[in-house]
Design an enzyme around this catalytic site. Structure first.
Site, mmCIF file in Angstrom:
data_model
loop_
_atom_site.group_PDB
_atom_site.id
_atom_site.type_symbol
_atom_site.label_atom_id
_atom_site.label_comp_id
_atom_site.label_asym_id
_atom_site.label_seq_id
_atom_site.Cartn_x
_atom_site.Cartn_y
_atom_site.Cartn_z
ATOM 1 N N LYS A 31 -49.007 -45.712 8.519
ATOM 2 C CA LYS A 31 -47.847 -46.329 7.508
ATOM 3 C C LYS A 31 -46.789 -46.662 7.850
ATOM 4 O O LYS A 31 -46.030 -45.925 8.671
ATOM 5 C CB LYS A 31 -47.791 -45.135 6.322
ATOM 6 N N LEU A 61 -42.548 -52.709 -3.443
ATOM 7 C CA LEU A 61 -41.956 -54.039 -4.052
ATOM 8 C C LEU A 61 -41.649 -53.689 -5.516
ATOM 9 O O LEU A 61 -42.574 -53.183 -6.100
ATOM 10 C CB LEU A 61 -43.073 -55.145 -3.724
ATOM 11 N N THR A 114 -41.886 -38.467 -4.545
ATOM 12 C CA THR A 114 -41.561 -37.075 -4.265
ATOM 13 C C THR A 114 -40.376 -36.394 -3.929
ATOM 14 O O THR A 114 -40.283 -35.047 -3.806
ATOM 15 C CB THR A 114 -42.792 -36.792 -3.083
#
Length: 227
Positions: A31, A61, A114
């Site tokens: 990632k 985005l 989160t």
């Protein structure tokens, strides 16, 4: 498929590539977040791609539909396996993002970060719990034709029950032996990788428990062994 995607958000490109090479036998993908992309751009992504693992561009985005569609088109050449947009950008934005994505690219919508809890959402004017907000945005992403969402492990079980064929990315994970916050206090809604996988997570995003471990290979292998 190994569901672990290593969050490779390191400031130095050579260090990021070296880490990826070390652990590539124990993770399923890499990632690359906004910090990495802003520092290293297309060149950095191309260099990391040489490691030979699927790439997840976590760019989150969020803009008007036409701008987001243009951004999606501009990263076709990077051939990402997964790209994120913000669900709060609305249905039209998500529809345009998906329409502009590459044929083999999954577009997933970030619901509630989160790092946020109920009090944080209330401060921004969002009523109800973070759990309720995740479900609302997950429904919107499904209606927009996206492949899935990003949510915490605390919500993924219910989202999976509502969206049987969805693709669910869960970040903010901490191995059972790591105390919450011990490896980064910005994560508030955490679960273990095993708990997230059992609840229906498709991809497990894990960063600091591997990247900041004394022995990243041992740490990655240990997490892989719990799945």
């Amino acid at each position: 498929m190994n569901p672990i995607y290593l969050a490779l958000d390191l400031p130095r490109l050579d260090a990021a590539i070296a880490l990826a090479q070390k652990v590539k036998g124990h993770v399923g993908g890499l990632k690359l977040g906004l910090e990495f992309f802003c520092a290293h751009g297309h060149h950095g992504v191309h260099e990391v791609a040489k490691v030979g693992l699927p790439l997840f561009l976590d760019l989150k985005l969020h803009d008007i539909p036409n701008t987001v569609a243009g951004a999606m088109q501009s990263i076709h050449v990077l051939e990402p396996a997964i790209v994120t947009v913000h669900a709060s950008g609305g249905r039209a934005m998500m529809e345009d993002a998906k329409a502009a994505a590459g044929e083999h690219c999954r577009v997933v919508a970030v619901t509630v970060l989160t790092s946020l809890d109920d009090a944080d959402l209330a401060a921004t004017g969002v009523g109800g719990s973070s759990h309720d907000q995740v479900l609302r945005l997950a429904d919107l992403a499904a209606e927009a034709g996206l492949d899935g969402i990003v949510c915490s492990g605390q919500e993924v079980g219910e989202v999976h029950r509502r969206w049987k064929n969805g693709f669910f990315v869960v970040p903010g994970l901490r191995p059972a032996e790591a105390a919450n916050g011990a490896l980064g206090g910005d994560q508030k809604r955490t679960v273990t990788p095993r708990q997230a996988r059992d609840a229906g997570a498709s991809v497990l995003v894990i960063g600091r428990p591997i990247s900041r471990a004394e022995d990243p290979v041992t740490a990655a292998r240990a997490i892989e062994g719990t799945l």
